[in-house]
Scaffold this motif. Structure first.
Motif, PDB file in Angstrom:
ATOM      1  N   UNK A  37       0.819  -1.212   0.000  1.00  0.00           N
ATOM      2  CA  UNK A  37       0.000   0.000   0.000  1.00  0.00           C
ATOM      3  C   UNK A  37       0.854   1.264   0.000  1.00  0.00           C
ATOM      4  N   UNK A  38       2.171   1.091  -0.018  1.00  0.00           N
ATOM      5  CA  UNK A  38       3.113   2.205  -0.128  1.00  0.00           C
ATOM      6  C   UNK A  38       4.072   1.897  -1.274  1.00  0.00           C
ATOM      7  N   UNK A  39       4.638   2.919  -1.902  1.00  0.00           N
ATOM      8  CA  UNK A  39       5.530   2.685  -3.045  1.00  0.00           C
ATOM      9  C   UNK A  39       6.954   2.341  -2.620  1.00  0.00           C
ATOM     10  N   UNK A  40       7.105   1.198  -1.961  1.00  0.00           N
ATOM     11  CA  UNK A  40       8.424   0.755  -1.506  1.00  0.00           C
ATOM     12  C   UNK A  40       8.626  -0.698  -1.915  1.00  0.00           C
ATOM     13  N   UNK A  41       9.870  -1.084  -2.188  1.00  0.00           N
ATOM     14  CA  UNK A  41      10.126  -2.478  -2.543  1.00  0.00           C
ATOM     15  C   UNK A  41      10.030  -3.393  -1.315  1.00  0.00           C
ATOM     16  N   UNK A  42       9.850  -4.685  -1.568  1.00  0.00           N
ATOM     17  CA  UNK A  42       9.925  -5.684  -0.513  1.00  0.00           C
ATOM     18  C   UNK A  42      10.568  -6.937  -1.080  1.00  0.00           C
ATOM     19  N   UNK A  43      11.015  -7.821  -0.187  1.00  0.00           N
ATOM     20  CA  UNK A  43      11.694  -9.047  -0.590  1.00  0.00           C
ATOM     21  C   UNK A  43      10.676 -10.161  -0.764  1.00  0.00           C
ATOM     22  N   UNK A  44      10.824 -10.916  -1.842  1.00  0.00           N
ATOM     23  CA  UNK A  44       9.988 -12.078  -2.133  1.00  0.00           C
ATOM     24  C   UNK A  44      10.922 -13.278  -2.250  1.00  0.00           C
ATOM     25  N   UNK A  45      10.700 -14.302  -1.434  1.00  0.00           N
ATOM     26  CA  UNK A  45      11.486 -15.529  -1.523  1.00  0.00           C
ATOM     27  C   UNK A  45      10.520 -16.684  -1.754  1.00  0.00           C
ATOM     28  N   UNK A  46      10.777 -17.464  -2.799  1.00  0.00           N
ATOM     29  CA  UNK A  46       9.937 -18.600  -3.170  1.00  0.00           C
ATOM     30  C   UNK A  46      10.819 -19.818  -3.400  1.00  0.00           C
ATOM     31  N   UNK A  47      10.194 -20.995  -3.333  1.00  0.00           N
ATOM     32  CA  UNK A  47      10.925 -22.242  -3.575  1.00  0.00           C
ATOM     33  C   UNK A  47      10.146 -23.096  -4.557  1.00  0.00           C
ATOM     34  N   UNK A  48      10.832 -23.669  -5.533  1.00  0.00           N
ATOM     35  CA  UNK A  48      10.172 -24.703  -6.333  1.00  0.00           C
ATOM     36  C   UNK A  48       9.946 -25.917  -5.436  1.00  0.00           C
ATOM     37  N   UNK A  49       9.095 -26.816  -5.881  1.00  0.00           N
ATOM     38  CA  UNK A  49       8.912 -28.055  -5.131  1.00  0.00           C
ATOM     39  C   UNK A  49      10.197 -28.871  -5.210  1.00  0.00           C
ATOM     40  N   UNK A  50      10.603 -29.402  -4.072  1.00  0.00           N
ATOM     41  CA  UNK A  50      11.790 -30.234  -4.013  1.00  0.00           C
ATOM     42  C   UNK A  50      11.405 -31.701  -3.923  1.00  0.00           C
ATOM     43  N   UNK A  51      12.401 -32.555  -3.727  1.00  0.00           N
ATOM     44  CA  UNK A  51      12.128 -33.986  -3.598  1.00  0.00           C
ATOM     45  C   UNK A  51      11.192 -34.257  -2.418  1.00  0.00           C
ATOM     46  N   UNK A  52      10.238 -35.129  -2.621  1.00  0.00           N
ATOM     47  CA  UNK A  52       9.329 -35.505  -1.538  1.00  0.00           C
ATOM     48  C   UNK A  52       8.289 -34.461  -1.199  1.00  0.00           C
ATOM     49  N   UNK A  53       8.137 -33.429  -2.028  1.00  0.00           N
ATOM     50  CA  UNK A  53       7.117 -32.414  -1.785  1.00  0.00           C
ATOM     51  C   UNK A  53       7.546 -31.268  -0.896  1.00  0.00           C
ATOM     52  N   UNK A  54       8.737 -31.340  -0.326  1.00  0.00           N
ATOM     53  CA  UNK A  54       9.249 -30.226   0.465  1.00  0.00           C
ATOM     54  C   UNK A  54       9.764 -29.131  -0.448  1.00  0.00           C
ATOM     55  N   UNK A  55      10.244 -28.030   0.140  1.00  0.00           N
ATOM     56  CA  UNK A  55      10.754 -26.941  -0.686  1.00  0.00           C
ATOM     57  C   UNK A  55      12.122 -27.246  -1.277  1.00  0.00           C
ATOM     58  N   UNK A  56      12.320 -26.782  -2.519  1.00  0.00           N
ATOM     59  CA  UNK A  56      13.620 -26.856  -3.157  1.00  0.00           C
ATOM     60  C   UNK A  56      14.448 -25.631  -2.794  1.00  0.00           C
ATOM     61  N   UNK A  57      15.467 -25.357  -3.583  1.00  0.00           N
ATOM     62  CA  UNK A  57      16.372 -24.230  -3.332  1.00  0.00           C
ATOM     63  C   UNK A  57      15.629 -22.900  -3.472  1.00  0.00           C
ATOM     64  N   UNK A  58      15.698 -22.038  -2.456  1.00  0.00           N
ATOM     65  CA  UNK A  58      14.995 -20.751  -2.514  1.00  0.00           C
ATOM     66  C   UNK A  58      15.516 -19.848  -3.630  1.00  0.00           C
ATOM     67  N   UNK A  59      14.591 -19.046  -4.174  1.00  0.00           N
ATOM     68  CA  UNK A  59      14.912 -17.979  -5.140  1.00  0.00           C
ATOM     69  C   UNK A  59      14.425 -16.677  -4.539  1.00  0.00           C
ATOM     70  N   UNK A  60      15.240 -15.650  -4.569  1.00  0.00           N
ATOM     71  CA  UNK A  60      14.877 -14.358  -3.975  1.00  0.00           C
ATOM     72  C   UNK A  60      14.705 -13.311  -5.064  1.00  0.00           C
ATOM     73  N   UNK A  61      13.702 -12.458  -4.875  1.00  0.00           N
ATOM     74  CA  UNK A  61      13.395 -11.356  -5.788  1.00  0.00           C
ATOM     75  C   UNK A  61      13.189 -10.096  -4.959  1.00  0.00           C
ATOM     76  N   UNK A  62      13.553  -8.963  -5.522  1.00  0.00           N
ATOM     77  CA  UNK A  62      13.224  -7.675  -4.919  1.00  0.00           C
ATOM     78  C   UNK A  62      12.245  -6.989  -5.854  1.00  0.00           C
TER      79      UNK A  62
END
Length: 162
Positions: A79-104
């Protein structure tokens, strides 16, 4: 940087730049249409609209936890014009998270995670920030958390203020 193309495997980027739009309300308003896919699955599911007031974390960030919501999407629009960090993970083996990817994000960009996408918690950069959040309410457990055995260290790109 957060772009539609780079983020496509993880969800939707919510922004007006390059989006389909058209005038409404007698030409006094421009509608940027269908910017994200909202999902609400399961028993008594409904879409929720909330405001979250986020507090920044120190950087470099020690990422120890990610979460996902198996029964619905979750969108964050600042709601304000400022950046924030987004970190997501693809699905890894066994349904857990894979290696994180970070975006600004760029100011004015938001994200929408589809149901089941592993992601970090809301992470403003440098100052508290308010967000409009659209997600799922209803019956059933819509939160799964994963704690990494070793934390991932996330640094901000040079020139990004923390």
């Amino acid at each position: 940087p957060l772009t539609r193309e780079a983020f496509a495997p993880f969800g939707d980027v919510i922004e007006t730049e390059g989006a389909r739009h058209y005038p409404i309300n007698g030409g006094k308003c421009e509608r940027y249409h269908d910017l994200a896919t909202v999902e609400a699955k399961g028993e008594n599911a409904r879409v929720l609209v909330s405001i979250f007031k986020g507090t920044p974390y120190p950087f470099p960030l020690e990422l120890t936890l990610v979460e996902r919501h198996p029964l619905g999407s979750q969108a964050f629009m600042p709601l304000t014009p400022a950046p924030f960090l987004v970190v997501v993970c693809p699905d890894g083996p066994g349904g857990g998270p894979g290696t994180p990817r970070a975006f600004v994000t760029r100011p004015g960009q938001g994200v929408n995670y589809p149901a089941g996408r592993w992601h970090a918690v809301l992470t403003p950069i440098g100052a508290p920030q308010d967000f409009l959040v659209v997600d799922r309410g209803g019956d059933g457990n819509n939160l799964e958390e994963h704690v990494f055995e070793e934390p991932w260290i996330v640094t901000l790109p040079e020139g990004t203020r923390a």
